[in-house]
Design a protein around this motif. Sequence first.
Motif, PDB file in Angstrom:
ATOM      1  N   THR A  81       0.816  -1.060  -0.002  1.00  0.00           N
ATOM      2  CA  THR A  81       0.070   0.023   0.147  1.00  0.00           C
ATOM      3  C   THR A  81       0.919   1.128   0.039  1.00  0.00           C
ATOM      4  N   LYS A  82       0.209   2.311  -0.638  1.00  0.00           N
ATOM      5  CA  LYS A  82       1.167   3.544  -0.618  1.00  0.00           C
ATOM      6  C   LYS A  82       1.189   4.263   0.760  1.00  0.00           C
ATOM      7  N   LEU A  83       0.139   4.089   1.658  1.00  0.00           N
ATOM      8  CA  LEU A  83       0.222   4.460   3.066  1.00  0.00           C
ATOM      9  C   LEU A  83       0.456   3.501   3.808  1.00  0.00           C
ATOM     10  N   PRO A  84       1.629   3.459   4.507  1.00  0.00           N
ATOM     11  CA  PRO A  84       2.151   2.350   5.126  1.00  0.00           C
ATOM     12  C   PRO A  84       1.100   1.868   6.168  1.00  0.00           C
ATOM     13  N   ARG A  85       0.803   0.508   6.720  1.00  0.00           N
ATOM     14  CA  ARG A  85       0.108  -0.233   7.393  1.00  0.00           C
ATOM     15  C   ARG A  85       0.253   0.336   8.840  1.00  0.00           C
ATOM     16  N   GLY A  86       1.596   1.039   9.147  1.00  0.00           N
ATOM     17  CA  GLY A  86       1.763   1.479  10.538  1.00  0.00           C
ATOM     18  C   GLY A  86       1.448   2.982  10.723  1.00  0.00           C
ATOM     19  N   ARG A  87       1.049   3.645   9.475  1.00  0.00           N
ATOM     20  CA  ARG A  87       0.732   4.952   9.727  1.00  0.00           C
ATOM     21  C   ARG A  87      -1.002   5.239   9.405  1.00  0.00           C
ATOM     22  N   GLU A  88      -1.551   3.791   9.292  1.00  0.00           N
ATOM     23  CA  GLU A  88      -3.086   4.019   9.097  1.00  0.00           C
ATOM     24  C   GLU A  88      -3.744   4.434  10.120  1.00  0.00           C
ATOM     25  N   ALA A  89      -3.381   4.092  11.369  1.00  0.00           N
ATOM     26  CA  ALA A  89      -4.058   4.433  12.869  1.00  0.00           C
ATOM     27  C   ALA A  89      -3.920   6.084  12.745  1.00  0.00           C
ATOM     28  N   GLU A  90      -2.725   6.644  12.580  1.00  0.00           N
ATOM     29  CA  GLU A  90      -2.633   8.081  12.409  1.00  0.00           C
ATOM     30  C   GLU A  90      -3.575   8.613  11.429  1.00  0.00           C
ATOM     31  N   PHE A  91      -3.569   8.161  10.324  1.00  0.00           N
ATOM     32  CA  PHE A  91      -4.496   8.918   9.289  1.00  0.00           C
ATOM     33  C   PHE A  91      -5.827   8.665   9.672  1.00  0.00           C
ATOM     34  N   MET A  92      -6.443   7.456  10.204  1.00  0.00           N
ATOM     35  CA  MET A  92      -7.808   7.488  11.004  1.00  0.00           C
ATOM     36  C   MET A  92      -7.966   8.394  11.919  1.00  0.00           C
ATOM     37  N   ALA A  93      -7.090   8.764  12.794  1.00  0.00           N
ATOM     38  CA  ALA A  93      -7.281   9.855  13.860  1.00  0.00           C
ATOM     39  C   ALA A  93      -7.425  10.970  13.334  1.00  0.00           C
ATOM     40  N   ARG A  94      -6.440  11.358  12.307  1.00  0.00           N
ATOM     41  CA  ARG A  94      -6.576  12.764  11.510  1.00  0.00           C
ATOM     42  C   ARG A  94      -7.853  12.744  10.946  1.00  0.00           C
ATOM     43  N   LEU A  95      -8.680  11.729  10.620  1.00  0.00           N
ATOM     44  CA  LEU A  95     -10.077  11.975   9.681  1.00  0.00           C
ATOM     45  C   LEU A  95     -10.990  12.115  10.908  1.00  0.00           C
ATOM     46  N   ASP A  96     -10.860  11.247  11.796  1.00  0.00           N
ATOM     47  CA  ASP A  96     -11.454  11.191  13.074  1.00  0.00           C
ATOM     48  C   ASP A  96     -12.115  12.614  13.860  1.00  0.00           C
ATOM     49  N   ALA A  97     -10.622  13.400  13.631  1.00  0.00           N
ATOM     50  CA  ALA A  97     -10.725  14.585  14.409  1.00  0.00           C
ATOM     51  C   ALA A  97     -11.488  15.873  13.344  1.00  0.00           C
ATOM     52  N   GLY A  98     -11.559  15.278  12.371  1.00  0.00           N
ATOM     53  CA  GLY A  98     -12.509  16.375  11.580  1.00  0.00           C
ATOM     54  C   GLY A  98     -11.593  17.410  10.746  1.00  0.00           C
ATOM     55  N   PRO A  99     -12.225  18.305  10.027  1.00  0.00           N
ATOM     56  CA  PRO A  99     -11.533  19.391   9.391  1.00  0.00           C
ATOM     57  C   PRO A  99     -10.939  20.404  10.082  1.00  0.00           C
ATOM     58  N   ARG A 100      -9.754  20.593   9.840  1.00  0.00           N
ATOM     59  CA  ARG A 100      -8.840  21.893  10.455  1.00  0.00           C
ATOM     60  C   ARG A 100      -9.141  23.200   9.876  1.00  0.00           C
ATOM     61  N   PRO A 101      -8.762  24.220  10.439  1.00  0.00           N
ATOM     62  CA  PRO A 101      -9.086  25.583   9.823  1.00  0.00           C
ATOM     63  C   PRO A 101      -8.042  25.521   8.620  1.00  0.00           C
ATOM     64  N   GLU A 102      -7.073  25.057   8.373  1.00  0.00           N
ATOM     65  CA  GLU A 102      -5.999  24.990   7.265  1.00  0.00           C
ATOM     66  C   GLU A 102      -6.590  24.206   6.109  1.00  0.00           C
ATOM     67  N   ASP A 103      -7.753  23.482   6.452  1.00  0.00           N
ATOM     68  CA  ASP A 103      -8.397  22.654   5.385  1.00  0.00           C
ATOM     69  C   ASP A 103      -9.407  23.508   4.567  1.00  0.00           C
ATOM     70  N   GLY A 104      -9.784  24.656   5.315  1.00  0.00           N
ATOM     71  CA  GLY A 104     -10.917  25.545   4.642  1.00  0.00           C
ATOM     72  C   GLY A 104     -12.010  24.881   4.178  1.00  0.00           C
ATOM     73  N   VAL A 105     -12.756  23.528   4.932  1.00  0.00           N
ATOM     74  CA  VAL A 105     -13.867  23.332   4.661  1.00  0.00           C
ATOM     75  C   VAL A 105     -14.570  22.688   5.765  1.00  0.00           C
ATOM     76  N   CYS A 106     -15.817  22.540   5.990  1.00  0.00           N
ATOM     77  CA  CYS A 106     -16.502  22.201   7.233  1.00  0.00           C
ATOM     78  C   CYS A 106     -16.753  20.632   7.280  1.00  0.00           C
ATOM     79  N   THR A 107     -16.594  20.045   5.819  1.00  0.00           N
ATOM     80  CA  THR A 107     -16.677  18.636   5.786  1.00  0.00           C
ATOM     81  C   THR A 107     -15.559  17.854   4.974  1.00  0.00           C
ATOM     82  N   LEU A 108     -14.913  17.082   5.310  1.00  0.00           N
ATOM     83  CA  LEU A 108     -13.802  16.371   4.408  1.00  0.00           C
ATOM     84  C   LEU A 108     -14.585  15.754   3.269  1.00  0.00           C
ATOM     85  N   ARG A 109     -14.150  15.844   2.077  1.00  0.00           N
ATOM     86  CA  ARG A 109     -14.566  15.281   0.949  1.00  0.00           C
ATOM     87  C   ARG A 109     -13.536  14.292   0.420  1.00  0.00           C
TER      88      ARG A 109
END
Length: 169
Positions: A81-109
């Motif tokens: 996989t492009k995203l290493p299995r070891g970083r999947e938890a980190e990625f999921m935590a980032r998605l669960d936290a929701g959008p940040r101000p630098e994302d400039g959106v209210c919902t992640l698409r």
Amino acid sequence: MHVSERDPGDIAELTRRASVETKALQRDRYRAVLLALDGKEAVEIATAVGRSRRSVQDWVYWYRDGGVDNLLPGKSTGRPTKLPRGREAEFMARLDAGPRPEDGVCTLRGKDVVAILEREFGIKYSLDGAYDLLERLGYSCLTPRPRHENSDPQEMERFRQEAPFLSRP
């Protein structure tokens, strides 16, 4: 093909395995090696087992280099996989936290997920690849319609009650 019995008893073992094997490809591997041990040429063997000459050569070389057990299929690992299995938890935590101000959106698409993967994880994904990744991680691409951060629930209810063009029950 010039190949000789690697270990004493290999011919008997190959014959036994070929007779009990239920998978056609594996059975053809055993039969091809048996025919090679009998002195047949690769083209003759390929015709007899109904496989390509190159496959027959590969199987015989596998036997020559590693014995009977080397004819067993290995585990197919597939492309990493492009995203290493070891970083999947980190990625999921980032998605669960929701959008940040630098994302400039209210919902992640999907396209926002692609941007996050590239910006924060240094990995380029296509939009389809990002959706496949999200599905593999258990996320759904369907979300409820977002509410604007400045929306006022009391004002929306007042509008519903006082709007002249809405029919009332």
